[in-house]
Design a protein around this motif. Structure first.
Motif, PDB file in Angstrom:
ATOM      1  N   ALA A  23      -2.587   2.295   3.051  1.00 28.37           N
ATOM      2  CA  ALA A  23      -2.621   3.763   2.973  1.00 28.37           C
ATOM      3  C   ALA A  23      -1.928   4.256   1.705  1.00 28.37           C
ATOM      4  O   ALA A  23      -2.406   5.179   1.041  1.00 28.37           O
ATOM      5  CB  ALA A  23      -1.964   4.362   4.210  1.00 28.37           C
ATOM      6  N   ALA A  24      -0.794   3.649   1.352  1.00 26.39           N
ATOM      7  CA  ALA A  24      -0.088   4.044   0.124  1.00 26.39           C
ATOM      8  C   ALA A  24      -0.921   3.718  -1.106  1.00 26.39           C
ATOM      9  O   ALA A  24      -0.969   4.489  -2.073  1.00 26.39           O
ATOM     10  CB  ALA A  24       1.261   3.351   0.059  1.00 26.39           C
ATOM     11  N   ARG A  25      -1.608   2.572  -1.088  1.00 22.41           N
ATOM     12  CA  ARG A  25      -2.462   2.196  -2.218  1.00 22.41           C
ATOM     13  C   ARG A  25      -3.618   3.173  -2.366  1.00 22.41           C
ATOM     14  O   ARG A  25      -3.940   3.620  -3.466  1.00 22.41           O
ATOM     15  CB  ARG A  25      -2.990   0.777  -2.032  1.00 22.41           C
ATOM     16  N   LYS A  26      -4.247   3.544  -1.238  1.00 20.92           N
ATOM     17  CA  LYS A  26      -5.376   4.481  -1.299  1.00 20.92           C
ATOM     18  C   LYS A  26      -4.944   5.843  -1.823  1.00 20.92           C
ATOM     19  O   LYS A  26      -5.706   6.517  -2.508  1.00 20.92           O
ATOM     20  CB  LYS A  26      -6.003   4.631   0.081  1.00 20.92           C
ATOM     21  N   ARG A  27      -3.724   6.253  -1.491  1.00 21.10           N
ATOM     22  CA  ARG A  27      -3.215   7.541  -1.980  1.00 21.10           C
ATOM     23  C   ARG A  27      -2.659   7.435  -3.391  1.00 21.10           C
ATOM     24  O   ARG A  27      -2.273   8.445  -3.981  1.00 21.10           O
ATOM     25  CB  ARG A  27      -2.132   8.055  -1.038  1.00 21.10           C
ATOM     26  N   GLY A  28      -2.560   6.228  -3.930  1.00 18.66           N
ATOM     27  CA  GLY A  28      -2.052   6.033  -5.289  1.00 18.66           C
ATOM     28  C   GLY A  28      -0.569   6.317  -5.427  1.00 18.66           C
ATOM     29  O   GLY A  28      -0.108   6.764  -6.472  1.00 18.66           O
ATOM     30  N   ARG A  49      11.320   0.621  -9.593  1.00 17.95           N
ATOM     31  CA  ARG A  49      10.027   1.224  -9.246  1.00 17.95           C
ATOM     32  C   ARG A  49       9.623   0.741  -7.859  1.00 17.95           C
ATOM     33  O   ARG A  49       9.766  -0.432  -7.545  1.00 17.95           O
ATOM     34  CB  ARG A  49       8.971   0.810 -10.263  1.00 17.95           C
ATOM     35  N   LEU A  50       9.112   1.643  -7.048  1.00 19.00           N
ATOM     36  CA  LEU A  50       8.626   1.324  -5.707  1.00 19.00           C
ATOM     37  C   LEU A  50       7.119   1.496  -5.682  1.00 19.00           C
ATOM     38  O   LEU A  50       6.596   2.503  -6.179  1.00 19.00           O
ATOM     39  CB  LEU A  50       9.270   2.234  -4.664  1.00 19.00           C
ATOM     40  N   SER A  51       6.402   0.510  -5.117  1.00 23.39           N
ATOM     41  CA  SER A  51       4.950   0.567  -5.068  1.00 23.39           C
ATOM     42  C   SER A  51       4.468  -0.140  -3.815  1.00 23.39           C
ATOM     43  O   SER A  51       5.219  -0.867  -3.172  1.00 23.39           O
ATOM     44  CB  SER A  51       4.362  -0.075  -6.325  1.00 23.39           C
ATOM     45  N   PRO A  52       3.173   0.032  -3.447  1.00 29.45           N
ATOM     46  CA  PRO A  52       2.658  -0.677  -2.277  1.00 29.45           C
ATOM     47  C   PRO A  52       2.591  -2.183  -2.536  1.00 29.45           C
ATOM     48  O   PRO A  52       2.504  -2.615  -3.686  1.00 29.45           O
ATOM     49  CB  PRO A  52       1.226  -0.116  -2.120  1.00 29.45           C
ATOM     50  N   LEU A  53       2.663  -2.973  -1.473  1.00 28.47           N
ATOM     51  CA  LEU A  53       2.538  -4.422  -1.626  1.00 28.47           C
ATOM     52  C   LEU A  53       1.156  -4.810  -2.125  1.00 28.47           C
ATOM     53  O   LEU A  53       0.995  -5.806  -2.825  1.00 28.47           O
ATOM     54  CB  LEU A  53       2.789  -5.135  -0.294  1.00 28.47           C
ATOM     55  N   LEU A  54       0.165  -4.035  -1.752  1.00 30.12           N
ATOM     56  CA  LEU A  54      -1.205  -4.316  -2.150  1.00 30.12           C
ATOM     57  C   LEU A  54      -1.486  -3.638  -3.470  1.00 30.12           C
ATOM     58  O   LEU A  54      -1.299  -2.442  -3.615  1.00 30.12           O
ATOM     59  CB  LEU A  54      -2.179  -3.817  -1.086  1.00 30.12           C
TER      60      LEU A  54
END
Length: 167
Positions: A64-69, A158-163
């Motif tokens: 979901a985080a990846r899809k929302r960028g 920096r924080l980002s999605p695992l995917l």
């Protein structure tokens, strides 16, 4: 006195000093050859991939985080923990949950609720900079999740999605 010199082959001490080490070398080489030629010790002849641990996790929040960028920057300095949005659309009026996981002791974990303030979210609390932290940031409902690592003596990450990849 009639002293005849004996041949070294007839002296038992010679065999102990020279013969046993030579015999052990020959036996060791022989064992290595047998081990290499015999192949694996498995009864199953099918190819097998050996893995020391198998771990599974639900990656729905990361997807979901990846899809929302989504991505963000975590800043920890002078008793203030602050998260600033970097990319994507965050709900700026809602609080966020930040988990700082101690690398070795679960009892050392910090669970913080960051209140919206200015362009991001913040909370006043002291964070030990003497070791690394594994970081997770999520919304209050757990719909999305960002990950990162805050190295020892570093004040931001920096924080980002695992995917990864494009949404």
């Amino acid at each position: 006195m009639n002293e005849r010199s004996q041949s070294p082959w007839r002296i038992p001490a010679f065999w102990l000093v020279v013969g046993l080490p030579l015999l052990s070398i020959v036996a060791g080489v022989g064992l290595v050859i047998v081990a290499v030629r015999s192949g694996g010790a498995d009864v199953v002849s099918d190819p097998v991939q050996r893995v020391s641990q198998i771990q599974t996790t639900d990656l729905g929040a990361d997807e979901a985080a990846r899809k929302r960028g989504l991505s963000a920057v975590l800043r920890v300095e002078d008793g203030i923990v602050e998260v600033l949005p970097a990319t994507g659309r965050f709900a700026t009026g809602a609080p966020l949950q930040l988990v700082l996981e101690h690398p070795t002791r679960q009892s050392g974990d910090l669970r913080l609720e960051l209140a919206p303030q200015g362009p991001g979210w913040r909370v006043e609390t002291a964070v030990d900079a003497g070791h690394d932290w594994v970081v997770q940031l999520r919304d209050a409902e757990g719909r999305w999740r960002l990950h990162g690592r805050l190295p020892k003596q570093q004040h931001a990450t920096r924080l980002s999605p695992l995917l990864g990849g494009e949404p």
